[in-house]
Scaffold this active site. Sequence first.
Site, mmCIF file in Angstrom:
data_model
loop_
_atom_site.group_PDB
_atom_site.id
_atom_site.type_symbol
_atom_site.label_atom_id
_atom_site.label_comp_id
_atom_site.label_asym_id
_atom_site.label_seq_id
_atom_site.Cartn_x
_atom_site.Cartn_y
_atom_site.Cartn_z
ATOM 1 N N HIS A 171 41.410 31.672 43.414
ATOM 2 C CA HIS A 171 40.651 31.675 44.666
ATOM 3 C C HIS A 171 39.401 30.806 44.575
ATOM 4 C CE1 HIS A 171 38.493 35.072 42.606
ATOM 5 N NE2 HIS A 171 37.461 34.502 43.181
ATOM 6 N N ASP A 202 46.024 35.025 40.189
ATOM 7 C CA ASP A 202 44.672 34.553 40.481
ATOM 8 C C ASP A 202 44.086 33.748 39.325
ATOM 9 O OD1 ASP A 202 42.410 34.089 41.903
ATOM 10 O OD2 ASP A 202 41.671 36.147 41.932
ATOM 11 N N SER A 280 33.420 34.858 39.148
ATOM 12 C CA SER A 280 34.865 34.646 39.179
ATOM 13 C C SER A 280 35.255 33.479 38.283
ATOM 14 C CB SER A 280 35.324 34.369 40.607
ATOM 15 O OG SER A 280 35.109 35.480 41.436
#
Length: 590
Positions: A171, A202, A280
């Site tokens: 993402h 992911d 992230s």
Amino acid sequence: MSPSQKRGRKHKRQDASSAENAGGDCKEASVTQLNEAALPQSPEPVSASETNPSPSRRNRGRGKKRRLNNQAEASNQRPSSPERRARHHHSDQKNGDCSNGMIVSTTTESIPPAPSWETVVKVVPSMDAVVKVFCVHTEPNFSLPWQRKRQYSSGSSGFIIGGRRVLTNAHSVEHHTQVKLKKRGSDTKYLATVLAIGTECDIALLTVTDDEFWEGVSPVEFGDLPALQDAVTVVGYPIGGDTISVTSGVVSRMEILSYVHGSTELLGLQIDAAINSGNSGGPAFNDKGKCVGIAFQSLKHEDAENIGYVIPTPVIVHFIQDYERHDKYTGFPVLGIEWQKMENPDLRKSMGMESHQKGVRIRRIEPTAPESQVLKPSDIILSFDGVNIANDGTVPFRHGERIGFSYLISQKYTGDSALVKVLRNKEILEFNIKLAIHKRLIPAHISGKPPSYFIVAGFVFTTVSVPYLRSEYGKEYEFDAPVKLLEKHLHAMAQSVDEQLVVVSQVLVSDINIGYEEIVNTQVVAFNGKPVKNLKGLAEMVENCDDEYMKFNLDYDQIVVLETKTAKEATLDILTTHCIPSAMSDDLKT
């Protein structure tokens, strides 16, 4: 601002950097002893100037901090016993002697040398392998599928692995237009190339062509799957600052988690270290400096605090090996079934199970799945690849732990075979099943491709996907979307690999479509009596229609009737009015 103030602030940043370096794993025994002896036993790292201030630095910094240090020195100098008073007396006479970086004292105790921060930096190379990811995104516009939304920028984290590659979250680079990486302590941003994006797990794989980027950096090494209560340190570039950030915690849970970005379920770690926006893609290290996961999501809830999630090493290794095997990402295979627990004793007896037999009952089978050729509804799956399945659908997982049996499936690769033992009519059967990826009627993602569309007489036809629902109804689409679409999203199964859910997205108002303006996100069931299988099939039927009228059968028993010749002529005017370059997307033209 005076020069002294500038020096004070610069000195503070230097201390913080030193504290980050000291937070790594010290492999050399001498360095470990130095840290334990010289640094205060406090959860907060202490900078070098606060631990052993030099004469040239004692007068720098803020006055308040200096007063606190003076108080600490005064308290340390206050004798509390005859032995301490004697040491204090000798130290007043000699005041120590500094020679070759070692403090020489008149006492018999050996005082360890002051920590050398240059030495500490060398024993924590993993920190330098963490990079900041800068990405420019250009998302598709599902409401106006012939164009894209305004571009925006984001910042996240990543880390260098072997083979001149970088790992980050999927993402973080989704719908990327440009990706750049910056190393710790560098002022240069390097252009990166996206090699693979694994939406389900992911994870994204990047590389940089500039050789300068790889100089002086050691790749991160992966460690084993941690145990509960093992310490983890999350490193990255979250919001709140521009420099690297380190947060620590422990592994508090390990189970099959729902991956929000990929709308799938894979093994995941829950930790109590803070994971914020920008973390992230950053690595999670164990106490040995080995990477045990990738930070990727956190739980934001009024009743929950400090709940972060990490992608564990088995999922990461699966992604990397999948790319190395096929030169692309193929995905995580699934067993295309829906199953039911067999915990009720009466249910087990009615299915012909003996007291020692355990397993789960098959409710439905995906028509597009390879196992649909051999498995049947109401079969009891007893084991998968020789591992027995319990009545609640779990299998043994390390000592004293159990986990959902989908974990066994996720360890396989697309195209691999698995031995499945089932109970059917009190008879035990074994099947060798070839595993494949999941075909959903409403896909969870569009893999970076632009959405498909087809326009005739102002009716905009498109296909439904989870990103489409999220774009139309927001993050709470599971509550706000039409019930019919949600029912198909949650329960419907594709009958063929090319089946799609085609809807009228909106109606571009024109004289020819008067009375149809309020039709929005309604499924197209048939065209001129023929069922609509997918968007390309609908476009071909409309383009080749020679009938006087075009009749669209919609959900909720609605019909749309248009004169064929007039509708096709009006389409050109509508495209010109709304500045639409083409009546259909490029993928429908081939």
